[in-house]
Design a protein around this motif. Structure first.
Motif, PDB file in Angstrom:
ATOM      1  N   PRO A 225      82.593  23.222  46.292  1.00 25.14           N
ATOM      2  CA  PRO A 225      81.836  24.405  46.721  1.00 25.14           C
ATOM      3  C   PRO A 225      80.419  24.414  46.126  1.00 25.14           C
ATOM      4  N   VAL A 226      79.432  24.647  46.965  1.00 23.66           N
ATOM      5  CA  VAL A 226      78.024  24.711  46.542  1.00 23.66           C
ATOM      6  C   VAL A 226      77.324  25.772  47.392  1.00 23.66           C
ATOM      7  N   GLY A 227      75.990  25.892  47.234  1.00 22.52           N
ATOM      8  CA  GLY A 227      75.246  26.855  48.040  1.00 22.52           C
ATOM      9  C   GLY A 227      75.215  28.218  47.364  1.00 22.52           C
ATOM     10  N   ALA A 228      74.703  29.200  48.081  1.00 22.54           N
ATOM     11  CA  ALA A 228      74.558  30.549  47.543  1.00 22.54           C
ATOM     12  C   ALA A 228      74.384  31.502  48.710  1.00 22.54           C
ATOM     13  N   HIS A 229      74.513  32.793  48.417  1.00 20.49           N
ATOM     14  CA  HIS A 229      74.287  33.823  49.437  1.00 20.49           C
ATOM     15  C   HIS A 229      72.854  33.698  49.970  1.00 20.49           C
ATOM     16  N   ALA A 230      72.689  33.940  51.262  1.00 22.88           N
ATOM     17  CA  ALA A 230      71.377  33.743  51.893  1.00 22.88           C
ATOM     18  C   ALA A 230      70.283  34.627  51.302  1.00 22.88           C
ATOM     19  N   SER A 231      70.668  35.718  50.653  1.00 24.66           N
ATOM     20  CA  SER A 231      69.669  36.601  50.037  1.00 24.66           C
ATOM     21  C   SER A 231      68.999  35.957  48.821  1.00 24.66           C
ATOM     22  N   GLY A 232      69.649  34.956  48.217  1.00 23.60           N
ATOM     23  CA  GLY A 232      69.134  34.372  46.974  1.00 23.60           C
ATOM     24  C   GLY A 232      69.364  35.239  45.747  1.00 23.60           C
ATOM     25  N   THR A 233      70.131  36.323  45.880  1.00 24.96           N
ATOM     26  CA  THR A 233      70.329  37.199  44.714  1.00 24.96           C
ATOM     27  C   THR A 233      71.626  36.928  43.961  1.00 24.96           C
ATOM     28  N   ILE A 234      72.582  36.245  44.597  1.00 25.54           N
ATOM     29  CA  ILE A 234      73.772  35.806  43.855  1.00 25.54           C
ATOM     30  C   ILE A 234      73.981  34.313  44.103  1.00 25.54           C
ATOM     31  N   GLY A 235      74.542  33.636  43.099  1.00 19.71           N
ATOM     32  CA  GLY A 235      74.729  32.189  43.212  1.00 19.71           C
ATOM     33  C   GLY A 235      75.518  31.662  42.037  1.00 19.71           C
ATOM     34  N   GLU A 236      75.464  30.353  41.847  1.00 16.54           N
ATOM     35  CA  GLU A 236      76.249  29.719  40.777  1.00 16.54           C
ATOM     36  C   GLU A 236      75.428  29.675  39.498  1.00 16.54           C
ATOM     37  N   ASP A 237      76.030  30.140  38.404  1.00 14.79           N
ATOM     38  CA  ASP A 237      75.316  30.217  37.127  1.00 14.79           C
ATOM     39  C   ASP A 237      76.230  29.716  36.008  1.00 14.79           C
ATOM     40  N   PRO A 238      76.441  28.395  35.953  1.00  8.51           N
ATOM     41  CA  PRO A 238      77.385  27.883  34.958  1.00  8.51           C
ATOM     42  C   PRO A 238      76.856  28.081  33.541  1.00  8.51           C
ATOM     43  N   SER A 239      77.781  28.292  32.601  1.00 11.00           N
ATOM     44  CA  SER A 239      77.322  28.422  31.213  1.00 11.00           C
ATOM     45  C   SER A 239      77.124  27.020  30.631  1.00 11.00           C
ATOM     46  N   GLY A 240      76.045  26.830  29.875  1.00  7.20           N
ATOM     47  CA  GLY A 240      75.766  25.538  29.245  1.00  7.20           C
ATOM     48  C   GLY A 240      75.238  24.517  30.242  1.00  7.20           C
ATOM     49  N   ILE A 241      75.324  23.246  29.856  1.00  7.56           N
ATOM     50  CA  ILE A 241      74.831  22.178  30.734  1.00  7.56           C
ATOM     51  C   ILE A 241      75.816  22.024  31.894  1.00  7.56           C
ATOM     52  N   PRO A 242      75.319  22.099  33.137  1.00  5.48           N
ATOM     53  CA  PRO A 242      76.260  22.005  34.257  1.00  5.48           C
ATOM     54  C   PRO A 242      76.991  20.662  34.269  1.00  5.48           C
ATOM     55  N   ASN A 243      78.277  20.697  34.585  1.00  3.07           N
ATOM     56  CA  ASN A 243      79.055  19.461  34.729  1.00  3.07           C
ATOM     57  C   ASN A 243      78.952  18.957  36.150  1.00  3.07           C
ATOM     58  N   ASN A 244      78.753  19.888  37.075  1.00  3.22           N
ATOM     59  CA  ASN A 244      78.809  19.533  38.489  1.00  3.22           C
ATOM     60  C   ASN A 244      77.421  19.194  39.013  1.00  3.22           C
ATOM     61  N   LEU A 245      77.425  18.374  40.060  1.00  4.82           N
ATOM     62  CA  LEU A 245      76.168  17.815  40.557  1.00  4.82           C
ATOM     63  C   LEU A 245      75.178  18.870  41.051  1.00  4.82           C
ATOM     64  N   MET A 246      75.613  19.779  41.909  1.00  6.99           N
ATOM     65  CA  MET A 246      74.663  20.685  42.571  1.00  6.99           C
ATOM     66  C   MET A 246      73.943  21.603  41.589  1.00  6.99           C
ATOM     67  N   PRO A 247      74.659  22.310  40.687  1.00  9.83           N
ATOM     68  CA  PRO A 247      73.917  23.156  39.752  1.00  9.83           C
ATOM     69  C   PRO A 247      73.001  22.346  38.835  1.00  9.83           C
ATOM     70  N   LEU A 248      73.392  21.110  38.545  1.00  8.64           N
ATOM     71  CA  LEU A 248      72.534  20.256  37.714  1.00  8.64           C
ATOM     72  C   LEU A 248      71.247  19.923  38.471  1.00  8.64           C
ATOM     73  N   ILE A 249      71.375  19.508  39.727  1.00 11.40           N
ATOM     74  CA  ILE A 249      70.197  19.206  40.555  1.00 11.40           C
ATOM     75  C   ILE A 249      69.288  20.435  40.616  1.00 11.40           C
ATOM     76  N   ALA A 250      69.886  21.606  40.831  1.00 13.54           N
ATOM     77  CA  ALA A 250      69.084  22.828  40.974  1.00 13.54           C
ATOM     78  C   ALA A 250      68.326  23.134  39.685  1.00 13.54           C
ATOM     79  N   GLN A 251      68.962  22.916  38.548  1.00 10.10           N
ATOM     80  CA  GLN A 251      68.292  23.203  37.273  1.00 10.10           C
ATOM     81  C   GLN A 251      67.199  22.180  36.978  1.00 10.10           C
ATOM     82  N   VAL A 252      67.377  20.942  37.421  1.00  9.70           N
ATOM     83  CA  VAL A 252      66.306  19.947  37.267  1.00  9.70           C
ATOM     84  C   VAL A 252      65.139  20.328  38.190  1.00  9.70           C
ATOM     85  N   ALA A 253      65.455  20.724  39.414  1.00  3.29           N
ATOM     86  CA  ALA A 253      64.407  21.066  40.385  1.00  3.29           C
ATOM     87  C   ALA A 253      63.543  22.223  39.887  1.00  3.29           C
ATOM     88  N   VAL A 254      64.154  23.152  39.155  1.00  2.00           N
ATOM     89  CA  VAL A 254      63.412  24.330  38.703  1.00  2.00           C
ATOM     90  C   VAL A 254      62.753  24.080  37.324  1.00  2.00           C
TER      91      VAL A 254
END
Ligand code: UD1
Length: 338
Positions: free
Chosen positions: A179-208
């Motif tokens: 599971p990846v992605g987020a609500h289209a509003s951009g106001t809720i999404g995935e917010d893992p605690s610590g360094i993400p283990n999964n690919l998508m949140p890791l990519i998103a944190q590198v991108a930002v």
């Protein structure tokens, strides 16, 4: 229906809560906020356009869980709550067994005592173990390679045994792929605690700009571009799968139904990185690293049973998953506020 959503403040739970409300259900969130933030709640209420009832309960506390269910007049439970980090489960196996198994046991006991006969359970494609042939079908044998995975295998078994003992119980075991992605509003999404283990949140944190690079765990797999391939599905499609499963177990005979929720189409790490670069408008720093222990080359669903029985199909594309993840991450670079 009035539905108790355990882990309703988490990533998948929050998106599903919204869709339940949109479908006309009354959703009550129960969470202990050990891996989620309270600041998700006002955002959920804003999106739902109405107040949402929230209960703070540790579901491993049997007495507290019993009290919650006793007074709730619930028609069904959707059980998301649990710990889900594979590496952490290897370090702290007893915590994983205590929390994941314990919460399922307390919920099932309380449901039995107070006449709640429907449960939709968050399982995982991890129950297909390391050697399953792709595309994965629901009738494959189950196994696991780490304590987190074993808790999913065991919770499925507990639910099957409970359904044998109580012929009125209706159980849906939903085996999620990635599971990846987020609500289209951009106001809720995935917010893992610590360094993400999964690919998508890791990519998103590198991108930002929160982390310096993405490590590609292995480019020598027997796949077209050498990187691992997974069946990523949009969390909004996944949430819709829960609403469909809940309806379906209300209309079939009692017992256990097991459905894969995935797209059926694999995407490689490199393909995901390319799509995300298009979404965020810049290249991402990457480095090829050795394979991650325990990883498999490919995992993807045969989703045909869910399509036939639930009338459900994941429709959102990888580009949409990346665009929605980026909207969430770029407007919330540090995730939810404390
Ligand atoms: C992981 C878990 C799985 C769990 C699922 C959902 C492992 C071994 N498996 O699945 O049990 O059910 O998450 O939480 O942890 N990758 C990179 N770089 C990274 C991270 C991942 O290249 O920094 C690659 C992986 O090698 C894999 C793909 O990206 O090919 C997806 O990885 P991930 O998001 O962790 O999901 P899974 O391994 O499928």
């Amino acid at each position: 229906m009035r539905i108790l959503v355990s882990g309703g403040a988490g990533f998948i739970g929050s998106h599903t809560t919204l869709q339940l409300i949109a479908a006309g259900h009354d959703a009550v969130v129960v969470d202990d906020f050990s891996r989620s933030k309270r600041s998700v709640l006002p955002r959920l209420e804003a999106l739902a356009g109405r107040p949402i009832e929230v209960r703070v309960v540790d579901l491993t506390d049997r007495a507290a869980t019993d009290e919650l269910v006793a007074g709730g007049s619930f028609d069904a439970v959707i059980h998301f709550a649990g710990l889900k980090a594979v590496g952490e489960s290897v370090e702290k196996p007893l915590d994983y067994y205590r929390v994941n198994i314990g919460s399922t046991l307390s919920l099932l006991s309380a449901m039995g005592r107070h006449g709640v006969a429907r449960i939709v359970f968050s399982s995982s494609a991890t129950v297909y173990g390391a050697d399953a042939a792709v595309p994965m079908k629901e009738d494959l044998p189950t196994s696991a390679t780490n304590p987190y995975g074993w808790t999913k295998v065991m919770q499925e078994q507990i639910l099957r045994d409970a359904a044998v003992a109580d012929p009125t119980l209706r159980v849906a075991l939903l085996r999620y792929f990635n599971p990846v992605g987020a609500h289209a509003s951009g106001t809720i999404g995935e917010d893992p605690s610590g360094i993400p283990n999964n690919l998508m949140p890791l990519i998103a944190q590198v991108a930002v700009g929160r982390r310096d690079r993405v490590l590609i765990y292995g480019d020598d797999y027997p796949t077209p571009d050498g990187t691992g391939r997974r069946d990523y599905l949009h969390v909004e499609d996944l949430a819709a799968g829960h609403v469909a499963a809940l309806d379906r177990i209300g209309s079939v005979a009692a017992g256990v139904s097991t459905w894969n929720l995935g797209t059926g189409t694999p995407t490689s790490v490199k393909e995901m990185l390319d799509s995300f670069s298009r979404a965020c408008g810049h290249e991402l720093p990457v480095e090829v690293a050795p394979r991650r222990p325990g990883d498999i080359a490919e995992s993807y669903a045969d989703p045909s049973l869910a399509e036939a029985e639930l009338g459900w199909r994941a429709t959102r594309t990888i580009d949409q998953m990346c665009a929605d993840t980026w909207r969430w991450q770029s407007s919330n670079p540090d995730g939810y506020p404390d």
